[in-house]
Each structure stands twice: as structure tokens, then as C-alpha cells.
Design an enzyme around this catalytic site. Structure first.
Site, short mmCIF file in Angstrom:
data_model
loop_
_atom_site.label_atom_id
_atom_site.label_comp_id
_atom_site.label_asym_id
_atom_site.label_seq_id
_atom_site.Cartn_x
_atom_site.Cartn_y
_atom_site.Cartn_z
N LYS A 8 -0.75 14.79 1.44
CA LYS A 8 -2.06 14.91 0.43
C LYS A 8 -2.40 16.56 0.20
O LYS A 8 -3.38 16.64 -0.39
CB LYS A 8 -3.23 14.16 1.65
CG LYS A 8 -3.15 12.83 1.45
CD LYS A 8 -4.28 12.08 2.71
CE LYS A 8 -4.23 10.62 2.71
NZ LYS A 8 -4.94 9.79 2.06
N HIS B 250 0.77 -1.20 -0.09
CA HIS B 250 0.04 0.01 0.06
C HIS B 250 0.93 1.22 -0.10
O HIS B 250 0.34 2.42 0.10
CB HIS B 250 -0.84 -0.07 1.24
CG HIS B 250 -2.12 -1.03 1.32
ND1 HIS B 250 -3.26 -0.49 0.56
CD2 HIS B 250 -2.27 -2.22 1.49
CE1 HIS B 250 -4.16 -1.42 0.84
NE2 HIS B 250 -3.31 -2.66 1.25
N LYS C 42 -10.43 13.61 4.03
CA LYS C 42 -9.33 12.31 3.91
C LYS C 42 -8.47 12.49 5.15
O LYS C 42 -8.41 13.62 5.76
CB LYS C 42 -8.51 12.24 2.54
CG LYS C 42 -7.74 13.61 2.18
CD LYS C 42 -7.05 13.73 1.10
CE LYS C 42 -7.85 13.38 -0.29
NZ LYS C 42 -7.85 12.34 -0.88
N ARG C 43 -7.49 11.57 5.33
CA ARG C 43 -6.76 12.01 6.64
C ARG C 43 -5.86 13.11 6.36
O ARG C 43 -5.43 13.48 4.96
CB ARG C 43 -5.72 10.61 6.70
CG ARG C 43 -6.52 9.36 7.51
CD ARG C 43 -6.98 9.86 8.76
NE ARG C 43 -5.81 9.88 9.76
CZ ARG C 43 -5.51 8.92 10.77
NH1 ARG C 43 -6.03 7.76 10.69
NH2 ARG C 43 -4.43 9.29 11.34
N THR D 204 -8.98 6.02 -2.64
CA THR D 204 -10.43 5.36 -2.80
C THR D 204 -11.63 6.53 -2.86
O THR D 204 -12.62 6.47 -2.91
CB THR D 204 -10.97 4.30 -1.88
OG1 THR D 204 -10.55 4.51 -0.64
CG2 THR D 204 -10.07 3.05 -2.44
N LYS E 230 -15.01 7.46 -4.69
CA LYS E 230 -16.54 7.57 -4.02
C LYS E 230 -16.93 8.89 -4.68
O LYS E 230 -18.04 9.08 -4.82
CB LYS E 230 -16.22 7.76 -2.65
CG LYS E 230 -15.93 6.50 -2.00
CD LYS E 230 -15.44 6.71 -0.45
CE LYS E 230 -14.55 5.56 0.13
NZ LYS E 230 -13.97 6.07 1.18
#
Ligand SMILES: *Cc1c(COP(=O)(O)O)cnc(C)c1O
Length: 793
Positions: free
Chosen positions: A535, A338, A529-530, A637, A641
Site C-alpha cells: 500500500k 480477494h 488503511k492497513r 473500498t 469512501k
């Protein structure tokens, strides 16, 4: 059990007509919950109703298990530290951090829906992912005691329990066969007790199982101690062993050097393997058949101790020879990688490992010795390649590289998006890929359309069903039947109305829970998201500040009114991530209190992002922020969504964004920024973030405002460390991508101004997301890794 007789159970023995359900609810309220209908609380009714549903699952669960035995089916065991199941009618089961745990939950749903005998195995954490609260804009963590009010979905199985050993020593002896044998003895013993949660497929009467392990003390109380008056000592020991399943580590990358974390891993892996072998031996006595009947998928390296654990059982307990044991083991296991980030790859100090698992360390040494011999045969003059491929990292404190163990001990290793797998083959795992050319494959992640569209977005689901029927729920590619409707203005208008209904609903929730007004007629611009530097929530806030400045400079500017929505948890010890949360909230505050702009720009941070909040936010999103530094997001992911729910993506060429672009077409997605190659090149040349700052006045102004306390007037230095980091190193290349990001965001706004263009693009996104169903993902695992087919009923 496998005598082939048809079960006495009929599926729906209990009945599902309204009368039968009503009667069952009343019965459960009285006989299970023990409440009088006149005094029952809403929660009591909910518990009673949950039991009614559960009863109907049990029948199907038993029938499914019987059927698997009847077919002597090959079982798939999905070993994962985390299962982020989310809400089942009521409380949100948050036994995971984010993407990795949610993937496991989507896979369970897809395996059950596809009639694949898939079993989840993990830990029944007493405390799940912490609940996030904001205090003065800062993240505060609260314990998530999710079991406090009872969990109606689980069945405790006290009869299914195994003793798990830690520590002790290895005894060597000469067997009757004249060979040396080893036995792991002494040490401390903890009991793993099973709890089962039924996992129903969609409208197919299949109910699979998620088995989670809870730690119990081996002997409740040591009576000898008790008699000597050492009662507290006995209680202490009990508490210590039960600590193992107490709490989920709230870190979405690896947690280093934590003995308890390593104990958690071995605890659930060992219990799961014992349980898997017990089930196998009910109908089989030849262990050589194990790979024909059992496939074990390792979700990341967290369960990779399963490899030496199976070897230990086969060698020490079953007395198999090494070569045979190794052949069986590698054919059983496969591993999903991952992450590419070398610093996030899990390693354990040898010393700690040896203290807890001395026999496993011996076995890993032997696995490594044999492996390096093969490497040496292939590259006799290359000591360097042996050093790089070794399971042991010999620099500094010697450590075990769990990813190397997982690659060597598996027959297949997969990355989770095309780009990620390619980068594994060409970078992180290049040497391994040359050594095992067929081992590394790609299987792009997916999401379950049941939860992420059918359940969470009723308005859009209904519209789609009215237009093309409901086959898409099981066969998401059918959404392509919407393509011709993308140009149909009536359909576009209905699609927009569904989005509007979701936006209005979300605005209501934000008002109710946060007491904040958001205008459902503005553009809903979402990043959930986290919180992580890679990110780049920071890049997004910087864009918000730039937009704010434009409004300050020109109050009459042609501006797309927008609500920028953030959500996400930071690891409690992650300083920068927490500071970014605070910055977002400080920026939100300044904008909120500025009447010159607050009718057109609004920032809101929705606390406690989890599966439930995700299901509220995602259907309402119009623009989806997927802006990670290229090469750092394995797949994502959340991106899938949001696009499935008709949000347009603004994103970098990273993870699955690349494949999403291929599917929806370049004209239906907003791609910007450096590519993986571009980032590589820039880093190789020595990256000068200051250059961007000095040559871009809009960027300079944003960085200065962060650094000089514009958003933190009571403490002007609060965000200095952010601006300094940006100017001096900027490890996530925020400044390099800023200009392109702003321009691309402006492009998105230009499209949004023309509803016909925007709605068409939105329909195309929903229509072209079929590929990202986790049903497709699971079919690929079944075919390329597990060698299983659906079991007929
Ligand atoms: C899907 C999901 C994630 C993963 O989101 P990414 O954007 O892929 O990081 C994290 N948390 C929750 C609650 C989710 O539902």
C-alpha cells in the site's frame, strides 16, 4: 410458521413518538439495567436507549423472517470470517481486520435495504481487532475486550447450538444399499452457540440477521473427573474448547500453519451449514431443491471448507450418491477472490488438516481425483497442467490450496474490481479460466452510502438533500443530479463550507484526544488503511520528507500548507509495517520541532484506525492517497469512501481506482505511476532501484536521510533496513514511482491553489460515485450469481 397468515405484530407496536420513546427509556433503565435514574451513568442511559431501539427492531425482525417463510424465499448466506460492523450508537464492533470484513458489513446493510433475504454467518470473537496505541511512535497492541460492558445488540440463542467435531477417525461400512459408506467418529466435540444481531434495512421495515457462533465446552464439567479430584483438568478442557472463538487473528493476509485458525474456520462453517440445512428442512424435504432455496457466498477462501463439509453431510448423513451431491454442492456455492498475490493465497499442510478433519481430506482427494480426470481428458499429454490445477501443492511439505478447492466447488467465482478480475483471468487463474470459461466474473466492490455519507458526514448530506432531495440514500446514482451544480459558485461555496466544518471538527478531535494542534485551514492530505508495504505508506512519507527538504532549502517557497494524516494498524508480527509506523512518527516529530516549517507542514498519525475513526477522518479529507503498487490492491473500498465524501484521489492504476477514473473523468483525479504492465516489464528486465537513486538528487537525499539516522538521531541505524531494502530490491517499486508521484502531487497542489477549480473537482467526485454503492454491487451478485430478487412485503 409458513401458514400464510398475517402476523399479529404491527410494525411499531411499541410506538416511536417522543413520549413512547421516553417512557421506554425509563422502563429499560429500571427494569433491564436495574438503575435508579438518580445514580445512572451515561453508559447506563446508553444501554437503556439501545434496548429501546432494539425492541423496535425485534418486531420488524420477526415480521421479516415470517415474510421470508411465507414467500418460501431463496436465502442468501454470506459466510465470512470477519464482519467489521463498527459503531452502533456506542462501542465499535471490530470483528475484522480491514477491507474484507468491512465489505461484509456493507453487504449486510445493502441486502437488508434491498429486501434481499441475506444472512451473515461468522464468529463471535470475544476479542476483536486489537486496539492500537502509540508509545514513542511505536505501535503497541492492546486487547479489544469489546463485550466487557455488555452488548445490547445481540440475542444469545442457547437453544440454537450444534456439536462440532475435530479429530477422530473415519469408519467405513457396508450399507443396506450394498454401497460403501463412511462415518466420521470419535475425536473432540465443541459446541457452537448462536448469537443473533439484527441488521435493519434503511427505512423499509426489513430486518435481516447476522448470526455469529460462540464456542462452548461440550460438557461443562466432566463429573467423573471432578469426583476424582481432577477439577483443574476439567476446567482446562473447558477453556481449551472455548478458545476457538476467543480472538480474531490480526493479520490481514493469511495466517499460516495455525491449527487454531483452521479450527475457527471449520467451527463456524460447520455450525452455519447445519443451521442452513435445518432452516431449509422446515419447509422442504427434497435436497435436490437446495440450490433453488439456498445460495452460499464464500467471502475469500476462509470458509471454503464448507464445500467438503456439505459433501460430507450429503454423502455420509443423507446417503446421496457422489454425482448428485456434487451437483447440488457446486450449484449452492460461489466464491469471492480477494487477492492476486500467490503468497497470500491460503494453503493448509495436509498433515495438520488430516489430524483435524480426516473425513474432509478424503473427500477433497476424491474431488481432486475426479477433477484431474476431466483435466486429463481435455489435455491428455499435459501432466504439467494437472500439476498446476491440482488442489494439492506437491512441492515440499504437501499442502491443500484452498483457492483451488473454492474454484472447483463453486459455480461462480468473482474478482472485486475490473482490473483484479482481468488479472485473475489472465494470470493467477489463467488455467482455470480456460477450463471453466464462464465461471470467473467481475463484481466491483462498493460501500454503503448510509454509513459512509448519510451518517458519517452530516454537513454534506444535508447540503445534498437540500439540493437534490434524499433519493440518493437508496439510489446513489441520483448524485449525478449534482453535476450541473459543480459549476455553480454558490453551491461550490456551500460544498467547501461543509468540508470546512468537517475539518474543524476533526481538528477538535485531534486536539481533544491526541493533544495535537492541526490547522483546519491547511490541505488535509489523508492516507488511512492497513499498513502494508504494497500500500506504500513509505512512498507517502518519502514525499513528505521531500516536501520538508524544499521548505528547508527555500523557506519562502510558494508552498501549499498541508496536514498529512496517516492512520492504520500493522499486523503485530509484521516487522517492516511496524517500522514504517515508527518512521512516520519520527518524521512527524522532526517536522513538528522545526519552527522554520511547522506552520506549513504537519504530519499526524491518528492511532487505532477503525470504523469510528474512519467516519471522523474521511469526511474531513481533501486529498486521498491510493498509491498501491499496480496489480496488488484487489479493489480497495477506502478509495470509494473518500471520493464519495469529496476528496480528490491521487492514485495508481490499481484496483477500483481504474473504474473511479472512468467515472469521474481523467480531469478529476490525479493518476500517476507504473501500470500493471509497466511493473511486469520492469520486473522481467531485472529492476535496478539504485538507478533511480543515482539519477534523482531529490530522491537520493530522501533515501539518505532515512538511512543515515536524520529522523532517529539517538539510533542512527534504526531505518537502515528500510533504505537498504529500497536500494537493493525495492519489491514494491517505490523508487520507480517516486518522481511521477512527486510531480503529480505538485499538480494536485496547483489545483488546490485555485479553490474554484478544486471545489468543482470535489463536487464532481461526489456526484460520480453512484456506481460504487454496495447496493449496486449486491444487485449484481443477486442477478449474476445468486438468482434472487427482492422479496415483496
Ligand atoms: C474501508 C476500511 C478499510 C479498507 O480500506 P482500504 O483503503 O480499501 O484498504 C479498512 N479499515 C477500515 C476501518 C475501513 O473502514
Amino acid at each position: 410458521m409458513s401458514d400464510g397468515k398475517k402476523s399479529a405484530f404491527k410494525y411499531d407496536y411499541l410506538g416511536s413518538d417522543p413520549k413512547a420513546i421516553q417512557r421506554s427509556v425509563s422502563n429499560h433503565l429500571v427494569y433491564t439495567i436495574g438503575k435508579d435514574p438518580f445514580t445512572a451513568t451515561d453508559h447506563d442511559w446508553m444501554m437503556a436507549f439501545s434496548h429501546v431501539v432494539r425492541d423496535r427492531l425485534i418486531e420488524r425482525w420477526m415480521e421479516t423472517q415470517r415474510n421470508y417463510y411465507r414467500h418460501d424465499a431463496k436465502r442468501i448466506y454470506y459466510l465470512s470470517m470477519e464482519f467489521l460492523i463498527g459503531r452502533s450508537l456506542e462501542h465499535d464492533a471490530a470483528l475484522g481486520n480491514g477491507g474484507l470484513g468491512r465489505l461484509a458489513a456493507c453487504f449486510l446493510d445493502s441486502m437488508a435495504t434491498l429486501n434481499i433475504p441475506g444472512y451473515g454467518y461468522g464468529i463471535r470473537f470475544e476479542y476483536g481487532m486489537f486496539r492500537q496505541k502509540l508509545e514513542d511512535g511505536r505501535q503497541v497492541e492492546l486487547p479489544e475486550n469489546w463485550l466487557a460492558h455488555g452488548n445490547p445488540w445481540e440475542f444469545p440463542r442457547p437453544e440454537v447450538s450444534y456439536r462440532i467435531r475435530f479429530g477422530g477417525r473415519v469408519m467405513e461400512y457396508l450399507g443396506p444399499d450394498g454401497r460403501r459408506h463412511f462415518d466420521w467418529i470419535d475425536g473432540d466435540v465443541v459446541v457452537a452457540q448462536a448469537y443473533d444481531t439484527p441488521i435493519p434495512g434503511y427505512h423499509n421495515d426489513t430486518v435481516n440477521n447476522l448470526r455469529l457462533w460462540s464456542a462452548k465446552a461440550y460438557e461443562d464439567f466432566d463429573l467423573a473427573c471432578f469426583n476424582m479430584g481432577e477439577y483443574t483438568h476439567a476446567v482446562e478442557e473447558k477453556t481449551q474448547s472455548e478458545n476457538i472463538s476467543k480472538v480474531l487473528y490480526p493479520d490481514d493476509s493469511s495466517t499460516r500453519n495455525q491449527a487454531l485458525r483452521l479450527k475457527q474456520q471449520y467451527f463456524f462453517v460447520s455450525a452455519s451449514l447445519k443451521d442452513i440445512l435445518r432452516r431449509f428442512s422446515i419447509d422442504h424435504d427434497d435436497l435436490q431443491e437446495l440450490p433453488d432455496k439456498v445460495a452460499i457466498q464464500l467471502n475469500d477462501t476462509h470458509p471454503s471448507i464448507a464445500i467438503p463439509e456439505l459433501m460430507r453431510i450429503l454423502l455420509d448423513k443423507e446417503k446421496l450418491q457422489w454425482q448428485l451431491a456434487w451437483n447440488i454442492t457446486t450449484r449452492v456455492f460461489s466464491y469471492t477472490n480477494h487477492t492476486l498475490l500467490p503468497e497470500a493465497l491460503e494453503t493448509w499442510p495436509i498433515q495438520l488438516f488430516e489430524q483435524l478433519l480426516p473425513r474432509h481430506l478424503q473427500i477433497i482427494y476424491e474431488i481432486n481425483r475426479r477433477f484431474l480426470l476431466m483435466v486429463g481428458n481435455l489435455h491428455p499429454d499435459d501432466r504439467e497442467i494437472q500439476r498446476r490445477l491440482s488442489i494439492f501443492d506437491e512441492k515440499g511439505e504437501r499442502r491443500i490450496r484452498m483457492a483451488h478447492l473454492a474454484v472447483i466447488g463453486s459455480h461462480k467465482v468473482n474478482g472485486v474490481s475490473a482490473l483484479h478480475s482481468e488479472l485473475l483471468r489472465s494470470g493467477t487463474c489463467k488455467d482455470f479460466h480456460e477450463f471453466y470459461p464462464d465461471k470467473l466474473i467481475n463484481i466491483t466492490n462498493g460501500i454503503t452510502p448510509r454509513r459512509w455519507l448519510l451518517l458519517s458526514n452530516r454537513p454534506l448530506s444535508k447540503l445534498i438533500c437540500d439540493a437534490i432531495g434524499h433519493d440518493w440514500v437508496r439510489d446513489l446514482d441520483r448524485l449525478e443530479d449534482l453535476v450541473p451544480l459543480a459549476d455553480d459558485t454558490t453551491f461550490q461555496e456551500r460544498f467547501r463550507a461543509a468540508k470546512q466544518a468537517n475539518k474543524t471538527r476533526l481538528a477538535g478531535l485531534v486536539k481533544h484526544y491526541l493533544n495535537q494542534e492541526i490547522d483546519p485551514h491547511t490541505l488535509f492530505d489523508v492516507q488511512v488503511k492497513r499498513i502494508h508495504e504494497y500500500k506504500r505508506q513509505l512512498l507517502n512519507v518519502m514525499r513528505v520528507i521531500a516536501l520538508y527538504n524544499r521548505l528547508l532549502d527555500d523557506p519562502h517557497a510558494d508552498f501549499v500548507p498541508r496536514t498529512v494524516i496517516f492512520g492504520g494498524k500493522a499486523a503485530p508480527g509484521y516487522f517492516m509495517a511496524k517500522l514504517i509506523i515508527r518512521l512516520i512518527n519520527d518524521v512527524a516529530d522532526v517536522i513538528d520541532n522545526d519552527p522554520a516549517v511547522n506552520d506549513r507542514l504537519k504530519v499526524v498519525f491518528i492511532p487505532n484506525y477503525d470504523v469510528t475513526t474512519a467516519s471522523d477522518i474521511i469526511p474531513a479529507a481533501e486529498l486521498s492517497q491510493q498509491i498501491s503498487t499496480a496489480g496488488m490492491e484487489a479493489s480497495g473500498t477506502g478509495n470509494m469512501k473518500l471520493a464519495l465524501n469529496g476528496a480528490l484521489t491521487i492514485g495508481t492504476m490499481d484496483g477500483a481506482n481504474v473504474e473511479m477514473r472512468e467515472k469521474v473523468g481523467d480531469e478529476n483525479i490525479f493518476i500517476f505511476g507504473l501500470t500493471t504492465d509497466g511493473i511486469e516489464q520492469l520486473k522481467r528486465k531485472v529492476y535496478h532501484p539504485r538507478h533511480y537513486y543515482e539519477t534523482n538528487p531529490e530522491l537520493k537525499r530522501v533515501v539518505d536521510m532515512i538511512g543515515n539516522g536524520f529522523f532517529s538521531p539517538t539510533n542512527p541505524n534504526r531505518y537502515k533496513v528500510i533504505s537498504e531494502t529500497l536500494l537493493n530490491s525495492d519489491p514494491f517499486l517505490v523508487l520507480a514511482d517516486f518522481q511521477d508521484y512527486i510531480e503529480t502531487s505538485d499538480n494536485a497542489d496547483a489545483c488546490y491553489r485555485n479553490p474554484e477549480i478544486w471545489n468543482r473537482m470535489a463536487v464532481m467526485n461526489t456526484a460520480m460515485m453512484g456506481h460504487f454503492s454496495s447496493d449496486r454491487t449486491i444487485k449484481e451478485y443477486a442477478e449474476k450469481i445468486w438468482g434472487v430478487e427482492p422479496v415483496s412485503r
